[in-house]
Scaffold this motif. Structure first.
Motif, mmCIF file in Angstrom:
data_model
loop_
_atom_site.group_PDB
_atom_site.id
_atom_site.type_symbol
_atom_site.label_atom_id
_atom_site.label_comp_id
_atom_site.label_asym_id
_atom_site.label_seq_id
_atom_site.Cartn_x
_atom_site.Cartn_y
_atom_site.Cartn_z
ATOM 1 N N PHE A 53 82.653 109.515 28.531
ATOM 2 C CA PHE A 53 81.902 109.432 27.282
ATOM 3 C C PHE A 53 82.621 108.496 26.318
ATOM 4 O O PHE A 53 82.011 107.582 25.755
ATOM 5 C CB PHE A 53 81.767 110.833 26.673
ATOM 6 N N SER A 54 83.912 108.691 26.133
ATOM 7 C CA SER A 54 84.693 107.855 25.220
ATOM 8 C C SER A 54 84.649 106.386 25.627
ATOM 9 O O SER A 54 84.607 105.502 24.764
ATOM 10 C CB SER A 54 86.139 108.329 25.158
ATOM 11 N N ASP A 55 84.648 106.123 26.930
ATOM 12 C CA ASP A 55 84.588 104.745 27.425
ATOM 13 C C ASP A 55 83.270 104.061 27.074
ATOM 14 O O ASP A 55 83.193 102.833 27.081
ATOM 15 C CB ASP A 55 84.784 104.707 28.942
ATOM 16 N N LEU A 56 82.237 104.835 26.785
ATOM 17 C CA LEU A 56 80.927 104.270 26.449
ATOM 18 C C LEU A 56 80.826 103.821 24.996
ATOM 19 O O LEU A 56 79.867 103.149 24.625
ATOM 20 C CB LEU A 56 79.823 105.313 26.687
ATOM 21 N N LEU A 57 81.760 104.212 24.165
ATOM 22 C CA LEU A 57 81.669 103.953 22.728
ATOM 23 C C LEU A 57 82.452 102.724 22.320
ATOM 24 O O LEU A 57 83.555 102.498 22.804
ATOM 25 C CB LEU A 57 82.193 105.172 21.958
ATOM 26 N N THR A 58 81.884 101.942 21.382
ATOM 27 C CA THR A 58 82.641 100.823 20.816
ATOM 28 C C THR A 58 83.789 101.392 19.987
ATOM 29 O O THR A 58 83.723 102.533 19.530
ATOM 30 C CB THR A 58 81.750 99.941 19.918
ATOM 31 N N PRO A 59 84.851 100.607 19.765
ATOM 32 C CA PRO A 59 85.969 101.107 18.958
ATOM 33 C C PRO A 59 85.568 101.521 17.540
ATOM 34 O O PRO A 59 86.173 102.417 16.960
ATOM 35 C CB PRO A 59 86.942 99.927 18.922
ATOM 36 N N ASP A 60 84.534 100.887 17.006
ATOM 37 C CA ASP A 60 84.093 101.187 15.641
ATOM 38 C C ASP A 60 82.771 101.964 15.610
ATOM 39 O O ASP A 60 82.019 101.887 14.641
ATOM 40 C CB ASP A 60 83.970 99.892 14.830
ATOM 41 N N VAL A 61 82.513 102.737 16.649
ATOM 42 C CA VAL A 61 81.270 103.506 16.742
ATOM 43 C C VAL A 61 81.068 104.397 15.511
ATOM 44 O O VAL A 61 82.039 104.902 14.939
ATOM 45 C CB VAL A 61 81.251 104.361 18.031
ATOM 46 N N THR A 62 79.811 104.530 15.111
ATOM 47 C CA THR A 62 79.447 105.437 14.026
ATOM 48 C C THR A 62 78.345 106.357 14.510
ATOM 49 O O THR A 62 77.677 106.081 15.511
ATOM 50 C CB THR A 62 78.966 104.674 12.771
ATOM 51 N N MET A 63 78.158 107.460 13.786
ATOM 52 C CA MET A 63 77.082 108.377 14.152
ATOM 53 C C MET A 63 76.647 109.169 12.940
ATOM 54 O O MET A 63 77.362 109.260 11.945
ATOM 55 C CB MET A 63 77.487 109.323 15.282
ATOM 56 N N SER A 64 75.448 109.749 13.039
ATOM 57 C CA SER A 64 74.973 110.663 12.002
ATOM 58 C C SER A 64 74.320 111.867 12.654
ATOM 59 O O SER A 64 73.789 111.784 13.763
ATOM 60 C CB SER A 64 74.000 109.972 11.045
ATOM 61 N N ASP A 65 74.382 112.987 11.961
ATOM 62 C CA ASP A 65 73.769 114.242 12.387
ATOM 63 C C ASP A 65 72.909 114.728 11.228
ATOM 64 O O ASP A 65 73.418 114.929 10.120
ATOM 65 C CB ASP A 65 74.856 115.256 12.738
ATOM 66 N N ASP A 66 71.625 114.870 11.482
ATOM 67 C CA ASP A 66 70.670 115.278 10.445
ATOM 68 C C ASP A 66 70.788 114.418 9.184
ATOM 69 O O ASP A 66 70.742 114.915 8.062
ATOM 70 C CB ASP A 66 70.811 116.761 10.106
ATOM 71 N N GLY A 67 70.981 113.104 9.380
ATOM 72 C CA GLY A 67 70.985 112.165 8.271
ATOM 73 C C GLY A 67 72.313 111.978 7.555
ATOM 74 O O GLY A 67 72.411 111.162 6.648
ATOM 75 N N SER A 68 73.345 112.711 7.951
ATOM 76 C CA SER A 68 74.664 112.575 7.319
ATOM 77 C C SER A 68 75.642 111.952 8.297
ATOM 78 O O SER A 68 75.808 112.454 9.418
ATOM 79 C CB SER A 68 75.202 113.937 6.894
ATOM 80 N N ASP A 69 76.286 110.864 7.875
ATOM 81 C CA ASP A 69 77.306 110.258 8.725
ATOM 82 C C ASP A 69 78.460 111.231 8.916
ATOM 83 O O ASP A 69 78.849 111.936 7.990
ATOM 84 C CB ASP A 69 77.807 108.950 8.123
ATOM 85 N N ARG A 70 78.969 111.274 10.121
ATOM 86 C CA ARG A 70 80.066 112.182 10.482
ATOM 87 C C ARG A 70 81.177 111.407 11.158
ATOM 88 O O ARG A 70 80.958 110.313 11.676
ATOM 89 C CB ARG A 70 79.567 113.262 11.459
ATOM 90 N N ASP A 71 82.360 111.986 11.209
ATOM 91 C CA ASP A 71 83.449 111.437 11.994
ATOM 92 C C ASP A 71 83.102 111.653 13.464
ATOM 93 O O ASP A 71 82.943 112.795 13.911
ATOM 94 C CB ASP A 71 84.771 112.127 11.641
ATOM 95 N N VAL A 72 82.969 110.562 14.195
ATOM 96 C CA VAL A 72 82.495 110.638 15.580
ATOM 97 C C VAL A 72 83.383 111.534 16.429
ATOM 98 O O VAL A 72 82.893 112.421 17.126
ATOM 99 C CB VAL A 72 82.386 109.235 16.209
ATOM 100 N N ARG A 73 84.681 111.312 16.386
ATOM 101 C CA ARG A 73 85.589 112.055 17.271
ATOM 102 C C ARG A 73 85.542 113.561 16.968
ATOM 103 O O ARG A 73 85.463 114.374 17.886
ATOM 104 C CB ARG A 73 87.023 111.540 17.149
ATOM 105 N N ASP A 74 85.586 113.914 15.690
ATOM 106 C CA ASP A 74 85.522 115.332 15.323
ATOM 107 C C ASP A 74 84.204 115.952 15.760
ATOM 108 O O ASP A 74 84.168 117.060 16.306
ATOM 109 C CB ASP A 74 85.689 115.527 13.810
#
Length: 103
Positions: A24-45
């Motif tokens: 899974f980690s290998d699939l992500l760019t080094p600067d990957v971002t994400m959001s959950d229900d419209g709020s950006d979150r720390d991807v790793r956490d």
């Protein structure tokens, strides 16, 4: 249904479903971002808590946007089962951003 996914997104779903955190980690760019229900979150956490720390599984229900958007029945030990929507931004063979939330 999974065979309609973008190949990178398909590998994301497979890594979740097999508990493959390294893959899974290998699939992500080094600067990957994400959001959950419209709020950006720390991807790793978020990934540690919501996916690999809670035995997550994705059962893809429908696919759209050229295989880069999906609706899935998502289950984990923390929240139980829920219907979720996912959108992915793919850069080459990596995921640069993913967004999820209840569908």
């Amino acid at each position: 249904m999974v065979n309609q996914l973008d190949p990178v997104v398909s590998r994301f779903v497979a890594a979740v479903n097999t508990g493959d955190s390294a893959g899974f980690s290998d699939l992500l760019t080094p600067d990957v971002t994400m959001s959950d229900d419209g709020s950006d979150r720390d991807v790793r956490d978020w990934v540690d808590s919501e996916i690999f720390g809670s035995n997550a599984r994705m059962d893809v229900e429908s696919v759209s946007d050229g295989g880069r958007a999906l609706v899935a029945n998502y289950t984990n030990d923390r929240w139980g089962a829920m219907r979720t929507a996912w959108r992915f931004t793919v850069a080459g063979d990596k995921i640069a951003r993913f967004e999820t939330g209840q569908a």
